[in-house]
Design a protein around this motif. Structure first.
Motif, PDB file in Angstrom:
ATOM      1  N   PHE A   7       0.860  -1.192   0.000  1.00 22.22           N
ATOM      2  CA  PHE A   7       0.000   0.000   0.000  1.00 22.22           C
ATOM      3  C   PHE A   7       0.891   1.235   0.000  1.00 22.22           C
ATOM      4  N   ALA A   8       0.491   2.281  -0.716  1.00 19.62           N
ATOM      5  CA  ALA A   8       1.167   3.584  -0.595  1.00 19.62           C
ATOM      6  C   ALA A   8       0.087   4.662  -0.477  1.00 19.62           C
ATOM      7  N   PRO A   9       0.325   5.642   0.415  1.00 21.17           N
ATOM      8  CA  PRO A   9      -0.735   6.597   0.756  1.00 21.17           C
ATOM      9  C   PRO A   9      -0.877   7.772  -0.217  1.00 21.17           C
ATOM     10  N   ALA A  10      -2.008   8.458  -0.044  1.00 21.75           N
ATOM     11  CA  ALA A  10      -2.207   9.749  -0.714  1.00 21.75           C
ATOM     12  C   ALA A  10      -1.228  10.765  -0.129  1.00 21.75           C
ATOM     13  N   THR A  11      -0.969  11.829  -0.890  1.00 20.72           N
ATOM     14  CA  THR A  11      -0.028  12.860  -0.443  1.00 20.72           C
ATOM     15  C   THR A  11      -0.551  14.243  -0.806  1.00 20.72           C
ATOM     16  N   VAL A  12      -0.196  15.208   0.036  1.00 20.83           N
ATOM     17  CA  VAL A  12      -0.510  16.606  -0.234  1.00 20.83           C
ATOM     18  C   VAL A  12       0.806  17.285  -0.615  1.00 20.83           C
ATOM     19  N   ALA A  13       0.923  17.690  -1.872  1.00 21.26           N
ATOM     20  CA  ALA A  13       2.140  18.357  -2.325  1.00 21.26           C
ATOM     21  C   ALA A  13       1.983  19.870  -2.218  1.00 21.26           C
ATOM     22  N   ASN A  14       3.104  20.536  -2.128  1.00 21.77           N
ATOM     23  CA  ASN A  14       3.218  22.014  -2.077  1.00 21.77           C
ATOM     24  C   ASN A  14       2.902  22.573  -0.689  1.00 21.77           C
ATOM     25  N   LEU A  15       1.780  22.140  -0.098  1.00 21.59           N
ATOM     26  CA  LEU A  15       1.372  22.627   1.233  1.00 21.59           C
ATOM     27  C   LEU A  15       1.338  24.154   1.295  1.00 21.59           C
ATOM     28  N   GLY A  16       0.961  24.793   0.193  1.00 24.62           N
ATOM     29  CA  GLY A  16       0.920  26.255   0.125  1.00 24.62           C
ATOM     30  C   GLY A  16       2.195  26.805  -0.501  1.00 24.62           C
ATOM     31  N   PRO A  17       3.150  27.244   0.322  1.00 20.92           N
ATOM     32  CA  PRO A  17       4.302  27.955  -0.243  1.00 20.92           C
ATOM     33  C   PRO A  17       5.379  27.065  -0.869  1.00 20.92           C
TER      34      PRO A  17
END
Ligand code: HSE
Length: 308
Positions: A7-17
């Motif tokens: 399994f590999a998870p979802a990711t949030v890239a950039n996180l704004g700045p």
């Protein structure tokens, strides 16, 4: 070992700045790759589920196939691998779908060959990501390694894991439409005014400082992007009202997750996250868009073996 499920998870890239330099793995959806050793060299994709038949089975053009082939090469493995890919998140959603497939495939190949160095697989994952959505590591690095990862440099690739505030809760609201990463990258300005660069640099530094101070509130307040968010906002209907709804319900910060259209908000408790998520969902709904809400926390493990 002849076969494995990863399994590999979802990711949030950039996180704004942090455009292209910062990414966070989150709990919730993720992709699963089943891998089986074959005597014949190379990669075969035997099955893909959850994609409504839209992804190619050609291993040279599929992110899981590319990552697996590169991982075999890096490991110096004899023989090949047969893959079954199970997509559990929407394509083109800003949740790092292609990265999750790549990370799961590369780590599955590694497990089959008792290869334990995850970082050594990063070039495989990055090559896979580059083949479908552009040369950026801010999804594949956290999908593979877990947690929050800063990409200090690309040539050579230099990664740094960052501590995460313990109370950090990330609300992800995904409207039901697809925004191809290539399209979202095409609107990003190629040169930026110095005043905007200063805003982003200051907030990225503040965000990293908040991580080291274990401060989820200051982390959220540092979610400010003067460069990429303004360029992409027009690609996401109702983005500004969704963001206002999140901040109005007490989120500390809100921006676009990766290339979008998922919008993320930062909170410091699950109840606050539920409240913020519902307000964001209602704002999308008022604009005629259905959306799915995931109140998530950081996923510290990244790609990992699962039962079955
Ligand atoms: N940093 C990349 C972008 C992430 O914003 O285009 C894509 O998921």
């Amino acid at each position: 070992m002849d076969s494995v499920r990863v399994f590999a998870p979802a990711t949030v890239a950039n996180l704004g700045p942090g455009f292209d330099v910062l990414g966070l793995a989150v709990t919730g959806p993720g992709d699963v790759v089943e891998a089986r050793r074959t005597d014949a060299p190379g990669v075969v994709i035997e099955e893909i589920t959850g994609d409504d038949g839209r992804l190619t089975h050609d291993p040279a053009k599929n992110t899981a196939g590319v990552a697996a082939a590169e991982a075999l090469r890096i490991i110096g493995a004899q023989g090949g691998v047969a893959l079954r890919l199970h997509k559990n998140m929407p394509l083109g959603s800003g949740l790092g779908s292609s990265a999750a497939s790549a990370a799961a495939a590369a780590w599955a190949v590694a497990i089959l060959h008792q290869f334990e160095d995850k970082s050594a697989l990063m070039p495989a994952c990055l090559a896979a990501e580059a083949s479908v959505s552009g040369y950026h590591a801010d999804n594949v690095a956290p999908a593979l390694l877990g947690g929050m990862v800063l990409i200090k440099g690309y040539r050579p690739l230099q990664l740094q894991t960052i501590p995460i505030p313990k109370k950090l809760v990330i609300v992800l609201v995904t409207p039901r439409f697809e925004l191809p990463t290539a399209k979202a990258r095409s609107v990003v300005p190629q040169s930026v005014p110095l005043c905007d660069m200063i805003i982003n640099n200051g907030h990225l530094a503040a965000m990293i400082a908040a991580c080291f101070r274990d401060d989820a509130i200051e982390f959220g307040k540092a979610v400010v992007d003067a460069i990429v968010e303004p360029a992409r906002a027009a690609l996401i209907p109702a983005f500004s009202t969704v963001k206002s709804a999140a901040l109005g319900q007490g989120a500390f910060g809100c921006s676009i997750s990766g290339a979008g259209p998922t919008v993320f908000a930062v909170c410091d408790s699950r109840p606050a996250g539920e409240r913020v998520g519902e307000a964001m969902r209602a704002a999308f709904s008022a604009a005629g868009l259905e959306s799915a809400v995931n109140v998530a926390v950081p996923d510290m493990a990244g790609a990992r073996r699962i039962a079955g």
